[in-house]
Design a protein around this motif. Structure first.
Motif, short mmCIF file in Angstrom:
data_model
loop_
_atom_site.label_atom_id
_atom_site.label_comp_id
_atom_site.label_asym_id
_atom_site.label_seq_id
_atom_site.Cartn_x
_atom_site.Cartn_y
_atom_site.Cartn_z
N UNK A 32 3.27 11.98 1.61
CA UNK A 32 3.88 10.68 1.38
C UNK A 32 3.05 9.62 2.09
N UNK A 33 2.89 8.45 1.48
CA UNK A 33 2.08 7.40 2.11
C UNK A 33 2.51 7.10 3.55
N UNK A 34 3.82 7.12 3.81
CA UNK A 34 4.31 6.80 5.15
C UNK A 34 3.86 7.83 6.18
N UNK A 35 3.48 9.03 5.73
CA UNK A 35 2.97 10.06 6.62
C UNK A 35 1.45 10.09 6.64
N UNK A 54 0.83 -1.20 0.00
CA UNK A 54 0.00 0.00 0.00
C UNK A 54 0.86 1.25 0.00
N UNK A 55 1.92 1.24 0.79
CA UNK A 55 2.76 2.43 0.93
C UNK A 55 3.61 2.71 -0.31
N UNK A 56 3.61 1.81 -1.26
CA UNK A 56 4.36 2.04 -2.50
C UNK A 56 3.57 2.84 -3.52
N UNK A 57 2.26 3.02 -3.28
CA UNK A 57 1.41 3.68 -4.27
C UNK A 57 0.51 4.71 -3.60
N UNK A 58 0.47 5.91 -4.20
CA UNK A 58 -0.43 6.94 -3.69
C UNK A 58 -1.88 6.54 -3.83
N UNK A 59 -2.23 5.88 -4.95
CA UNK A 59 -3.62 5.47 -5.16
C UNK A 59 -4.05 4.43 -4.14
N UNK A 60 -3.19 3.46 -3.89
CA UNK A 60 -3.51 2.45 -2.88
C UNK A 60 -3.62 3.06 -1.50
#
Length: 235
Positions: free
Chosen positions: A106-109, A49-55
């Protein structure tokens, strides 16, 4: 050893709830098992999930949907009003925090801050809605008396349910007032364990706590207004 400790803690909670007649003991077991299973599943999929903004966006929407359904079921009302209340609290906070660049897009944030704020808004919404609806039910005579005195229905309902519903903010207020003195919440510990300095961890925790307080305040306000207007009622 971890498994043994988890089983022991679950058993302790179960026995206390059961023997203390605080509810069904198996509810503790079910909650514990679900927590383990759900976190295990999330741990496996979170990397993808964290590899993609859409996910990431879809995952945040899923968290919101689960929160709204959970709260609606807990209160015993239809989904619409609860979802609007939770969303009304969450959206301004995320827009301000992410839109200003205080936290990066960023997904991680995004995932952690969204999860924390959605969870807090869900809890406050559930508590406020239950308190407001219960208060109107138990004090229906006072509500009728207010109508007899010339109050409009919405104003009469607000006089009865608003003070009680506002108590849903007490946990967030207490946590914010006592942070660092009584507890070191999860965001602070997590950032610290991630290698950041104590100052950076403190700044992150303050942002989370004040964001939670803002989101919960808006959600509680919306719930109270919905209940008073008759837009949120048990079947």
């Amino acid at each position: 050893m971890l498994a043994i400790v988890l089983v022991a803690l679950t058993a302790l909670g179960t026995v206390v709830v059961w023997r203390g007649e605080l509810g069904r003991g198996r509810a503790v077991v079910i909650a514990a098992v679900r927590a383990v299973a759900q976190l295990a599943a999330v741990s496996f999929v979170i990397t993808a999930i964290l590899r993609s903004g859409w996910w990431t966006g879809l995952f945040v929407l899923l968290m919101f949907a689960v929160a709204a359904v959970t709260s609606a079921r807990r209160v015993g009302v239809r989904l619409g009003g609860i979802a609007v209340a939770i969303g009304g609290g969450v959206l301004p906070v995320l827009a301000l925090v992410l839109g200003t660049g205080v936290l990066p897009w960023k997904p991680i944030s995004v995932v952690p801050i969204a999860g924390i704020v959605i969870g807090g808004a869900m809890s406050a919404t559930s508590q406020a809605a239950r308190r407001a609806l219960d208060e109107l039910k138990t004090r229906h005579g006072e509500y009728e008396a207010a109508l007899a005195l010339g109050f409009m229905r919405r104003a009469a309902a607000l006089e009865i349910c608003r003070p009680s519903a506002g108590q849903a903010l007490i946990p967030a207020l207490d946590q914010t007032r006592t942070v660092g003195l009584v507890t070191l919440p999860g965001a602070y510990v997590g950032v610290l364990l991630g290698g950041a300095s104590p100052v950076q961890a403190g700044v992150t925790q303050v942002l989370v706590l004040i964001g939670l307080l803002a989101a919960e305040s808006i959600a509680v306000l919306l719930v109270v207004q919905f209940v008073a207007a008759g837009l949120l009622a048990r079947d």
